[in-house]
Write a protein that holds these residues in place. Structure first.
Motif, PDB file in Angstrom:
ATOM      1  N   GLN A 122       1.917   1.327   7.794  1.00 52.41           N
ATOM      2  CA  GLN A 122       1.531   1.857   6.488  1.00 52.41           C
ATOM      3  C   GLN A 122       2.693   2.678   5.926  1.00 52.41           C
ATOM      4  O   GLN A 122       2.878   3.843   6.305  1.00 52.41           O
ATOM      5  N   ILE A 123       3.480   2.040   5.058  1.00 48.08           N
ATOM      6  CA  ILE A 123       4.698   2.668   4.534  1.00 48.08           C
ATOM      7  C   ILE A 123       4.681   2.627   3.011  1.00 48.08           C
ATOM      8  O   ILE A 123       4.248   1.641   2.408  1.00 48.08           O
ATOM      9  N   ILE A 124       5.157   3.707   2.412  1.00 48.93           N
ATOM     10  CA  ILE A 124       5.323   3.756   0.962  1.00 48.93           C
ATOM     11  C   ILE A 124       6.634   4.474   0.667  1.00 48.93           C
ATOM     12  O   ILE A 124       7.001   5.443   1.351  1.00 48.93           O
ATOM     13  N   SER A 125       7.377   3.985  -0.316  1.00 55.02           N
ATOM     14  CA  SER A 125       8.634   4.640  -0.680  1.00 55.02           C
ATOM     15  C   SER A 125       8.339   5.970  -1.359  1.00 55.02           C
ATOM     16  O   SER A 125       7.247   6.197  -1.894  1.00 55.02           O
ATOM     17  N   TYR A 126       9.327   6.865  -1.337  1.00 55.90           N
ATOM     18  CA  TYR A 126       9.131   8.195  -1.923  1.00 55.90           C
ATOM     19  C   TYR A 126       8.905   8.090  -3.431  1.00 55.90           C
ATOM     20  O   TYR A 126       8.054   8.790  -3.988  1.00 55.90           O
ATOM     21  N   SER A 127       9.645   7.189  -4.080  1.00 61.84           N
ATOM     22  CA  SER A 127       9.490   7.029  -5.527  1.00 61.84           C
ATOM     23  C   SER A 127       8.104   6.467  -5.871  1.00 61.84           C
ATOM     24  O   SER A 127       7.471   6.887  -6.843  1.00 61.84           O
ATOM     25  N   ALA A 128       7.614   5.506  -5.062  1.00 64.71           N
ATOM     26  CA  ALA A 128       6.273   4.952  -5.292  1.00 64.71           C
ATOM     27  C   ALA A 128       5.206   6.015  -5.057  1.00 64.71           C
ATOM     28  O   ALA A 128       4.194   6.062  -5.763  1.00 64.71           O
ATOM     29  N   CYS A 129       5.439   6.872  -4.074  1.00 63.82           N
ATOM     30  CA  CYS A 129       4.505   7.961  -3.786  1.00 63.82           C
ATOM     31  C   CYS A 129       4.467   8.944  -4.958  1.00 63.82           C
ATOM     32  O   CYS A 129       3.386   9.407  -5.361  1.00 63.82           O
ATOM     33  N   LEU A 130       5.607   9.250  -5.518  1.00 63.93           N
ATOM     34  CA  LEU A 130       5.672  10.122  -6.692  1.00 63.93           C
ATOM     35  C   LEU A 130       4.917   9.512  -7.868  1.00 63.93           C
ATOM     36  O   LEU A 130       4.191  10.214  -8.585  1.00 63.93           O
ATOM     37  N   PHE A 131       5.086   8.210  -8.063  1.00 67.91           N
ATOM     38  CA  PHE A 131       4.401   7.533  -9.166  1.00 67.91           C
ATOM     39  C   PHE A 131       2.884   7.563  -8.955  1.00 67.91           C
ATOM     40  O   PHE A 131       2.125   7.808  -9.904  1.00 67.91           O
ATOM     41  N   GLN A 132       2.437   7.312  -7.723  1.00 61.31           N
ATOM     42  CA  GLN A 132       1.006   7.344  -7.430  1.00 61.31           C
ATOM     43  C   GLN A 132       0.445   8.752  -7.644  1.00 61.31           C
ATOM     44  O   GLN A 132      -0.651   8.921  -8.205  1.00 61.31           O
ATOM     45  N   PHE A 133       1.194   9.756  -7.227  1.00 61.23           N
ATOM     46  CA  PHE A 133       0.804  11.161  -7.437  1.00 61.23           C
ATOM     47  C   PHE A 133       0.657  11.450  -8.932  1.00 61.23           C
ATOM     48  O   PHE A 133      -0.339  12.039  -9.371  1.00 61.23           O
ATOM     49  N   PHE A 134       1.652  11.011  -9.708  1.00 64.39           N
ATOM     50  CA  PHE A 134       1.630  11.247 -11.156  1.00 64.39           C
ATOM     51  C   PHE A 134       0.427  10.573 -11.807  1.00 64.39           C
ATOM     52  O   PHE A 134      -0.318  11.190 -12.583  1.00 64.39           O
ATOM     53  N   MET A 135       0.185   9.307 -11.486  1.00 64.88           N
ATOM     54  CA  MET A 135      -0.909   8.566 -12.097  1.00 64.88           C
ATOM     55  C   MET A 135      -2.262   9.147 -11.702  1.00 64.88           C
ATOM     56  O   MET A 135      -3.156   9.316 -12.539  1.00 64.88           O
ATOM     57  N   PHE A 136      -2.420   9.468 -10.424  1.00 64.73           N
ATOM     58  CA  PHE A 136      -3.706   9.948  -9.927  1.00 64.73           C
ATOM     59  C   PHE A 136      -4.138  11.237 -10.620  1.00 64.73           C
ATOM     60  O   PHE A 136      -5.279  11.358 -11.080  1.00 64.73           O
ATOM     61  N   TYR A 137      -3.207  12.186 -10.736  1.00 63.33           N
ATOM     62  CA  TYR A 137      -3.589  13.479 -11.298  1.00 63.33           C
ATOM     63  C   TYR A 137      -3.589  13.493 -12.824  1.00 63.33           C
ATOM     64  O   TYR A 137      -4.371  14.237 -13.428  1.00 63.33           O
ATOM     65  N   ILE A 196      12.884  16.884   1.193  1.00 64.60           N
ATOM     66  CA  ILE A 196      11.797  16.580   2.126  1.00 64.60           C
ATOM     67  C   ILE A 196      12.340  16.574   3.560  1.00 64.60           C
ATOM     68  O   ILE A 196      13.461  16.144   3.818  1.00 64.60           O
ATOM     69  N   CYS A 197      11.517  17.060   4.486  1.00 64.54           N
ATOM     70  CA  CYS A 197      11.899  17.120   5.897  1.00 64.54           C
ATOM     71  C   CYS A 197      10.944  16.334   6.786  1.00 64.54           C
ATOM     72  O   CYS A 197      11.128  16.278   7.998  1.00 64.54           O
ATOM     73  N   ASN A 198       9.944  15.733   6.202  1.00 66.44           N
ATOM     74  CA  ASN A 198       8.939  15.019   6.973  1.00 66.44           C
ATOM     75  C   ASN A 198       8.710  13.655   6.338  1.00 66.44           C
ATOM     76  O   ASN A 198       8.660  13.539   5.117  1.00 66.44           O
ATOM     77  N   ILE A 199       8.563  12.616   7.155  1.00 62.48           N
ATOM     78  CA  ILE A 199       8.328  11.274   6.615  1.00 62.48           C
ATOM     79  C   ILE A 199       6.926  10.766   6.937  1.00 62.48           C
ATOM     80  O   ILE A 199       6.554   9.674   6.521  1.00 62.48           O
ATOM     81  N   ASN A 200       6.159  11.558   7.668  1.00 67.15           N
ATOM     82  CA  ASN A 200       4.794  11.177   8.021  1.00 67.15           C
ATOM     83  C   ASN A 200       3.804  11.997   7.198  1.00 67.15           C
ATOM     84  O   ASN A 200       3.774  13.228   7.317  1.00 67.15           O
ATOM     85  N   MET A 201       3.023  11.314   6.381  1.00 64.21           N
ATOM     86  CA  MET A 201       2.071  12.001   5.513  1.00 64.21           C
ATOM     87  C   MET A 201       0.668  11.888   6.088  1.00 64.21           C
ATOM     88  O   MET A 201       0.217  10.796   6.427  1.00 64.21           O
ATOM     89  N   LYS A 202      -0.003  13.013   6.228  1.00 68.25           N
ATOM     90  CA  LYS A 202      -1.351  13.052   6.801  1.00 68.25           C
ATOM     91  C   LYS A 202      -2.387  12.743   5.725  1.00 68.25           C
ATOM     92  O   LYS A 202      -3.139  13.608   5.285  1.00 68.25           O
ATOM     93  N   GLY A 203      -2.414  11.510   5.316  1.00 71.67           N
ATOM     94  CA  GLY A 203      -3.360  11.101   4.279  1.00 71.67           C
ATOM     95  C   GLY A 203      -3.294   9.603   4.099  1.00 71.67           C
ATOM     96  O   GLY A 203      -2.458   8.922   4.706  1.00 71.67           O
TER      97      GLY A 203
END
Length: 297
Positions: free
Chosen positions: A77-92, A155-162
């Motif tokens: 289960q991998i997502i790029s940092y830029s895709a994660c930022l986009f998902q964060f932006f859209m969700f909120y 960022i210092c961590n690549i594992n997201m607890k979610g």
């Protein structure tokens, strides 16, 4: 990386369940939006706002479900940092739009019930269009500022607890940014708390007026107000869950954390079409005609 505790059989089971739910979300919300669009006598501000809210539900679900479904059938289960930022932006930003739309719907009901003689003057087509632009533009501006600042944070961590990029995403940062905290509080105030207070205060005023009128008037007005209140209470409860996840994630088990996260997007996009499809008589009547025509044809 997005961490998961599910075994392969469980992942395929969840994939089947979530895919079914996602299809139901798309179909149920889109059907009511289509009915409102096609039915001339539903081209009123109240129904236009309902259509916007249900369209928002489709976007809300689409920010999460496609990537989540891919994760359930993938070994990693991998997502790029830029895709994660986009998902964060859209969700909120979409979440903020929901609260503002509910506030706009409360204002529409307030003018209709408390100032009926001024309704046509205040709730003109141009007014409705301006409100619709603002409810999507303002949250996007708020969350864009947070997203841009997050993109510049180390960022210092690549594992997201979610299981998707909501506020758990901040756990990837090396240090907590004071600027991000301030922006988050401003967004919470402007996009959640103030619209909620406005909506509850507006409905309090409406119900005071209702009690001063006859039973027939009270019943008709309550039929249009109660669905909005139910949706607001439900979404407020889910927003509280989302805030809680960031605060208590280290103190709860993975299963509890997983269930809490699922609450955010699992049933709310289905709750809205269910409430408006059954509780709003004009929409319910058009839905029956729509499905009856489909069966006959």
């Amino acid at each position: 990386k997005v961490t998961t505790f599910l075994t392969l059989p469980r992942r395929y089971l969840f994939f089947a369940i979530l895919f079914t739910i996602y299809v139901l979300i798309i179909c149920s919300n889109s059907t009511i939006v289509y009915i409102i669009w096609k039915t001339q006598n539903l081209h009123e501000p109240m129904y236009i706002f309902i259509a916007a809210l249900l369209f928002n539900c489709v976007v809300y679900a689409t920010t999460v479900y496609p990537k989540l479904l891919i994760d359930f059938v993938s070994e990693k289960q991998i997502i790029s940092y830029s895709a994660c930022l986009f998902q964060f932006f859209m969700f909120y930003s979409v979440g903020g739009t929901e609260f503002l739309l509910l506030a706009a719907m409360a204002f529409d009901r307030y003018v209709s019930i408390c100032k009926p003689l001024l309704y046509q003057t205040i709730m003109r087509k141009s007014t409705v269009n301006i409100i619709l632009i603002l409810v999507w533009f303002l949250p996007a501006c708020h969350i864009a500022a947070e997203t841009i600042l997050s993109a510049e944070t180390k960022i210092c961590n690549i594992n997201m607890k979610g299981i998707f990029c909501n506020n758990v995403f901040f756990s990837l940062h090396c240090v907590k940014s004071r600027a991000l905290t301030v922006l988050g509080l401003v967004s919470l105030l402007d996009l959640v708390l103030l619209p909620m207070l406005f909506t509850f205060f507006t409905y309090a005023k409406i119900f005071l007026v209702l009690f001063q009128n006859g039973k027939i008037f009270r019943r008709k007005a309550a039929e249009t107000c109660i669905p909005h209140l139910l949706v607001l209470i439900n979404f407020s409860y889910l927003a509280a869950y989302d805030v809680a996840i960031a605060r208590v994630e280290s103190d709860v088990s993975k299963i509890a954390h997983f269930i809490m996260t699922l609450q955010i997007f699992l049933y709310h996009p289905l709750f809205n079409p269910f409430i408006y499809g059954l509780k709003m008589k004009d929409i319910s009547k058009q839905l029956k005609h729509f499905y009856l025509n489909k069966v006959i044809s």
